[in-house]
Design an enzyme around this catalytic site. Structure first.
Site, PDB file in Angstrom:
ATOM      1  CD  GLU A 184      -4.160  -8.832  -5.002  1.00 31.81           C
ATOM      2  OE1 GLU A 184      -5.088  -9.082  -4.220  1.00 31.81           O
ATOM      3  OE2 GLU A 184      -3.579  -7.731  -5.045  1.00 31.81           O
ATOM      4  CG  HIS A 389      -1.253   3.790   0.905  1.00 29.74           C
ATOM      5  ND1 HIS A 389      -2.451   3.422   1.460  1.00 29.74           N
ATOM      6  CD2 HIS A 389      -1.066   2.952  -0.143  1.00 29.74           C
ATOM      7  CE1 HIS A 389      -2.957   2.397   0.786  1.00 29.74           C
ATOM      8  NE2 HIS A 389      -2.128   2.093  -0.193  1.00 29.74           N
ATOM      9  CG  HIS A 459       0.364  -2.904  -3.599  1.00 26.97           C
ATOM     10  ND1 HIS A 459       0.293  -3.750  -2.518  1.00 26.97           N
ATOM     11  CD2 HIS A 459       1.675  -2.658  -3.803  1.00 26.97           C
ATOM     12  CE1 HIS A 459       1.518  -4.007  -2.073  1.00 26.97           C
ATOM     13  NE2 HIS A 459       2.379  -3.337  -2.832  1.00 26.97           N
ATOM     14  CD  GLU A 460      -4.381  -3.771  -4.792  1.00 30.61           C
ATOM     15  OE1 GLU A 460      -4.283  -2.541  -4.702  1.00 30.61           O
ATOM     16  OE2 GLU A 460      -3.905  -4.556  -3.943  1.00 30.61           O
ATOM     17  CD  GLU A 484      -2.510  -7.825  -0.323  1.00 29.35           C
ATOM     18  OE1 GLU A 484      -2.544  -6.718   0.227  1.00 29.35           O
ATOM     19  OE2 GLU A 484      -2.960  -8.022  -1.461  1.00 29.35           O
TER      20      GLU A 484
HETATM   21  C1  NOJ Z   1      -4.258  -3.930  -0.995  1.00 27.42           C
HETATM   22  C2  NOJ Z   1      -2.806  -3.736  -1.101  1.00 27.42           C
HETATM   23  O1  NOJ Z   1      -2.236  -4.841  -1.787  1.00 27.42           O
HETATM   24  C3  NOJ Z   1      -2.233  -3.554   0.272  1.00 27.42           C
HETATM   25  O2  NOJ Z   1      -0.829  -3.433   0.203  1.00 27.42           O
HETATM   26  C4  NOJ Z   1      -2.851  -2.353   0.945  1.00 27.42           C
HETATM   27  O3  NOJ Z   1      -2.433  -2.339   2.280  1.00 27.42           O
HETATM   28  C5  NOJ Z   1      -4.374  -2.448   0.916  1.00 27.42           C
HETATM   29  N1  NOJ Z   1      -4.855  -2.779  -0.366  1.00 27.42           N
HETATM   30  C6  NOJ Z   1      -5.026  -1.143   1.334  1.00 27.42           C
HETATM   31  O4  NOJ Z   1      -4.804  -0.172   0.350  1.00 27.42           O
HETATM   32 CA    CA Z   2      -3.187  -6.533  -3.217  1.00 28.27          CA
END
Ligand code: NOJ
Ligand code: CA
Length: 691
Positions: A184, A389, A459-460, A484
């Site tokens: 990122e 999630h 994500h990540e 974000e």
């Molecule tokens: C980082 C993620 O990129 C994001 O989408 C998520 O809301 C937060 N972490 C919390 O898990």
């Molecule tokens: Ca992220």
């Protein structure tokens, strides 16, 4: 169309003997394999006992002889003192249909050369390098066959080099700072000769002013992720650098073993880089027999509210994931034709320092104010998918222990989509975020999810290496600075050029869950006032947010804003209309860091969508609509930057208009500074109402 030819050649000993050459070194053959169009030619040879490859493009050297081989713990390096012991050739031409994607049909046409290198020293260890030459680039992978001198191994380094014939301009993100293990970052452009330690895909513009090259990898299954290291002495060579496990070992394995493919995508212009399909061609076909349950979709979610600090992931008075909120989002999704609703912060584990307390996450236990079965039943009744999630904070063992119980629960509730997350520098202890341990974990999650019939959005993530061909439930991932950052990044958010770079870098590895669609550009609802430019804020116009749905490909696209920010907004119609699955993709204009214009035709339909984005400069494009079917009449529904629009001072005006067009029309697209334009071109006989 399916055709496969296999021609084995046993040239080496014959060539050496036939030529009657005196020394082993002199007897070494030079092997070549060319792409079907003859433009890309790989040459393989042994020089001073080392195996090298090089790449010519249209008769000119692109990569100079570059080294191949390995370093091990507890064993001598492999790649010195070798001879070419054998070689074999294969030709492939096959076309298949992707269950979903940026194009429907992919043609894999290549010539393969497999070269077996054998040590001339007493151990006689062997390794194979398989080279594939495609019209859009070349790739190679190592194979370590089962053999007496090489069984269990620990790889400490891969000696693979990419030595360019001349300097180039590289678009890159770092791999060693400021955070050890994230993708990122903002991209930088610098001469190849100055690079230190970078991530792939890296995109290089060569000095001839048109050739573009992307180095990346494909089919990463049981190996660390590859970074690239410069040589630190002003030369044009990059070397593979592998993400380590906690003890410094890069890869543990046992023969027979194969590494991921190292890919070198080559195009005659940056516009030809996308859609990038090399990675798909280098992954095995789908292992999921029936893919009918795997569906691209648009979604909304309990998400931006946390990033805006209006809600919290943790329990308490501002908890976002309440039953009531979830039902409100489900109602909105159902009313507006969205496929899914993401709910974050629903499960026990978020209270306190959730990154440090990674083992506290339960993936089955909801907070008391969130009725998981009730919400799931409500979603089902409304025909909307609940996207569950799973933030892991890198607690791999904690997540793996719960995979079966969690996925069993989700399926019993009718849930078939999850979003996972790995906010952490290290994984499962002190392993690199991208180590072999982490790669294995990701595979395990994808395969387990497939077994349960669950789609995954990560994500990540580990970067995309084309696994969606084999596991089409692997939908999308983040793996770059997404929306974000515009909520809270201390540097103010993504600059206006950011997405014009993402398109030519990160997006070449695969789909990205960027989460576009913020309409409250100045984040007024979160901050209680319009945010200033020295604060984190969206740095685009509103029209550009719409264009991102076409430009940044993802089979799952979020309408990321708070749902109340879409109320009474005519521009929201574009998000409702836009497709998420494509038959065809054409890049019409593009310059890395400056602008992109893309046209895509919806899968199994006749509508086209055009997305245009620019950096901080306003620009005008004159786009021929020659991609439309000749003789057919269409209506273009245009969402343009309105009068006086400017990302910094006046981001909101959108001018919505429509006009008849056909394949002979041209579209004049005027983009504001930091702006964009989104156009839906539908057949004239179809109604204008949303689907
Ligand atoms: C980082 C993620 O990129 C994001 O989408 C998520 O809301 C937060 N972490 C919390 O898990
Ligand atoms: Ca992220």
């Amino acid at each position: 169309m399916r055709m496969r030819r296999r021609i084995f050649s046993r040239i080496v000993t014959v060539a050496a003997a036939g030529a009657g050459l005196a020394t082993a070194a002199a007897a070494q053959p030079t092997l070549r394999v060319a792409s079907p169009d003859g433009k890309n030619v790989v040459t393989v040879s042994v020089r001073q006992g080392t195996l090298w490859y090089s790449l010519d493009r249209q008769g000119k050297p692109l990569l100079l002889p570059s080294r191949l081989g390995f370093e091990f713990r507890g064993a001598p390096p492999l790649g010195d003192s070798v001879r070419i012991a054998d070689s074999a050739r294969t030709t492939v031409d096959e076309t298949w249909t992707q269950p979903w994607g940026e194009v429907a049909h992919v043609r894999d046409q290549h010539n393969e050369l497999r070269v077996t290198a054998e040590e001339t020293t007493s151990r006689h260890r062997r390794f194979v390098v398989a080279f594939r030459a495609f019209d859009d680039g070349v790739a190679f992978r190592y194979e370590l066959p089962e053999q007496p001198g090489l069984a269990d191994f620990e790889i400490m380094d891969e000696r693979t080099e990419f030595t360019f014939a001349s300097n180039a301009r590289a678009w890159w993100i770092p791999s060693n700072k400021p955070r050890l293990d994230r993708s990122e970052f903002l991209y930088a452009a610098s001469p190849l000769s100055t690079l230190d330690s970078i991530q792939t895909p890296v995109t290089l513009e060569l000095g001839d002013g048109h050739t573009a090259v992307v180095i990346h990898e494909a089919d990463l299954v049981d190996y660390p992720r590859m970074f690239l290291a410069g040589h630190g002495m002003e030369n044009n060579s990059l070397r593979a650098a592998l993400a380590p496990m906690a003890d410094g070992v890069k890869a543990r394995g046992r023969t027979p073993f194969e590494t991921p493919w190292r890919t070198i995508q080559v195009a005659s212009s940056v516009k030809e880089l996308a859609p990038s399909l090399l990675g798909l061609k280098l992954n095995p076909p789908s292992k999921i027999a029936n893919t009918s349950w795997i569906k691209p979709m648009k979604y909304v979610g309990i998400w931006w509210g946390m990033h805006m600090n209006i809600w919290t992931w943790s329990s308490g008075p501002k908890h976002g994931a309440t039953t009531e909120n979830a039902k409100r989002y489900i109602d909105f999704a159902a009313k507006n034709g969205f496929g899914g609703v993401l709910v974050e912060g629903w499960n026990v584990g978020w209270d306190g320092d959730w990154v440090a307390n990674r083992n506290a996450f339960s993936f089955t236990k909801p907070y008391p104010d969130y009725d998981l079965p009730g919400v799931a039943a409500y979603a089902k009744q409304k025909g909307v998918k609940l996207i569950v999630h799973n933030e892991t904070s890198g607690g791999l063992a904690n997540y793996e222990r719960q995979l079966d119980s969690a996925y069993t629960l989700y399926r019993s509730l009718g849930v078939d989509a999850i979003k996972t997350g790995y906010v952490t520098d290290t994984m499962g202890g002190n392993h690199s975020h991208y180590s072999q341990v982490a790669v294995r974990h990701h595979r395990k999650v994808i395969e387990t999810a497939a077994k349960y019939g669950i789609m995954v959005d990560v994500h990540e993530p580990i970067h995309d290496t084309g696994e969606r061909r084999t596991w089409p439930n692997m939908m999308s991932r983040e793996g770059a600075r997404g929306q974000e950052y515009n909520a809270w990044s201390s540097d103010g958010g993504n600059p206006p050029e950011h997405e014009t770079i993402l398109f030519f870098t990160r997006l070449l590895s695969g789909p990205m869950d960027f989460t576009p669609g913020i309409f409250d550009i100045q984040e007024t609802r979160g901050a209680g006032r319009p945010k200033r430019l020295d604060e984190p804020r969206v740095r685009t116009t509103l029209a550009k947010q719409l264009a991102l749905y076409v430009v940044l490909y993802s089979p799952v696209q979020m309408a990321a804003d708070l749902i109340e920010n879409y109320e009474g907004q005519p521009a929201f119609k574009f998000i409702k209309d836009v497709a998420v699955d494509w038959d065809t993709t054409r890049v019409i204009e593009g310059k890395i860091g400056d602008y992109v214009v893309v046209a895509r035709r919806e899968r199994n339909a006749q509508s086209w969508y055009v997305g245009a984005i620019t950096d901080e400069e306003g620009r005008t494009f004159d786009v021929p609509l020659s991609f439309l079917t000749p003789g057919r009449k269409y209506v273009a529904e245009i969402y343009a930057d309105g009068p006086g629009a400017n990302w910094a001072t006046n981001p909101l005006p959108v001018a919505i208009s429509s006009k008849p067009v056909d394949s002979t029309s041209r579209l004049r697209m005027v983009l504001a500074p930091g702006g964009g334009q989104a156009v839906r071109i539908r057949p004239a006989q179809e109604s204008s109402s949303t689907k």
